[in-house]
Design a protein around this motif. Sequence first.
Motif, PDB file in Angstrom:
ATOM      1  N   ASP A 109     -20.478  -9.520  -9.952  1.00 14.54           N
ATOM      2  CA  ASP A 109     -19.671  -9.933  -8.803  1.00 14.54           C
ATOM      3  C   ASP A 109     -20.567 -10.325  -7.632  1.00 14.54           C
ATOM      4  O   ASP A 109     -21.616  -9.709  -7.402  1.00 14.54           O
ATOM      5  CB  ASP A 109     -18.739  -8.798  -8.366  1.00 14.54           C
ATOM      6  N   LEU A 113     -20.166 -11.394  -3.365  1.00 12.92           N
ATOM      7  CA  LEU A 113     -19.349 -11.519  -2.169  1.00 12.92           C
ATOM      8  C   LEU A 113     -19.828 -12.733  -1.387  1.00 12.92           C
ATOM      9  O   LEU A 113     -21.022 -12.860  -1.098  1.00 12.92           O
ATOM     10  CB  LEU A 113     -19.464 -10.258  -1.306  1.00 12.92           C
ATOM     11  N   GLU A 152     -12.505 -16.113  -9.664  1.00 14.00           N
ATOM     12  CA  GLU A 152     -12.251 -15.570  -8.330  1.00 14.00           C
ATOM     13  C   GLU A 152     -11.440 -14.296  -8.471  1.00 14.00           C
ATOM     14  O   GLU A 152     -10.386 -14.272  -9.083  1.00 14.00           O
ATOM     15  CB  GLU A 152     -11.496 -16.586  -7.472  1.00 14.00           C
ATOM     16  N   ARG A 183     -13.414 -14.849   3.000  1.00 14.77           N
ATOM     17  CA  ARG A 183     -14.236 -13.797   2.390  1.00 14.77           C
ATOM     18  C   ARG A 183     -13.733 -13.648   0.957  1.00 14.77           C
ATOM     19  O   ARG A 183     -12.610 -13.184   0.726  1.00 14.77           O
ATOM     20  CB  ARG A 183     -14.071 -12.488   3.166  1.00 14.77           C
ATOM     21  N   THR A 199     -14.533 -12.691  -3.281  1.00 12.65           N
ATOM     22  CA  THR A 199     -15.333 -12.050  -4.317  1.00 12.65           C
ATOM     23  C   THR A 199     -15.134 -12.817  -5.608  1.00 12.65           C
ATOM     24  O   THR A 199     -13.994 -13.056  -6.033  1.00 12.65           O
ATOM     25  CB  THR A 199     -14.919 -10.583  -4.529  1.00 12.65           C
ATOM     26  N   LEU A 214     -23.077  -7.910  -5.952  1.00 13.34           N
ATOM     27  CA  LEU A 214     -22.413  -6.598  -6.006  1.00 13.34           C
ATOM     28  C   LEU A 214     -22.687  -5.976  -7.376  1.00 13.34           C
ATOM     29  O   LEU A 214     -23.784  -6.017  -7.874  1.00 13.34           O
ATOM     30  CB  LEU A 214     -20.921  -6.765  -5.743  1.00 13.34           C
TER      31      LEU A 214
END
Length: 207
Positions: A136, A138, A160, A170, A172, A200
């Motif tokens: 992941d 960000l 997504e 914003r 992830t 992440l």
Amino acid sequence: MSGEIFRTVLSETEAELEEKRSLFIAAVRRVASEEEAEAFVKERRRAHPSARHTVYAYILKKGAERYSDDSEPQGTAGLPTLEAIRHAGLSDVCIATTRYFGGILLGTGGLCRAYGRSAQLVLEAAGVSEYIPFTDFLLEMTYQDHQRLAKELPRFGGRERACDYADRVRVTVGVPAGEGAAFAARIVDLTSGRCTPQQLETYLDGV
């Protein structure tokens, strides 16, 4: 976790095989622990209380492997079942095969073939679900850059996962771990340095 691929059964199901009047009913379930595997075997025994044997084998992703011949001649039942799971390259899988004796002895070779084939049949019926490492990232970006991102994600096999709209977007996203470095570099280039992806967690996800 890098480079790891995890394959397991797609669904829980049953398959039947008749061999010289003996009926073999194989059932498969995805399990995550020895406790879950043992509970499945007990469930199958309760479902067939008059059967002479309920043979089982399981392989877990964490490394545990077990099998039982359940009073069949040693090595003729649980081991062929275990080998079928190994040959398929699966884990977190338990197969329990119930046998109703038909009055004709199959011999050790016949039993090995029947239990092995029963396991193969039920695995074929269940199908395969494959998981690979995803990472992941960000991203904080402009709305215009977010529109560009939507066109880029499919190129990397990305998804997504969450999005929050405020003054900036914003978001992830997850991409296959092997594509992570190339994806991050592409986003920096695509946004002319306006967005630097923050890496992440890495985890297994279905493909």
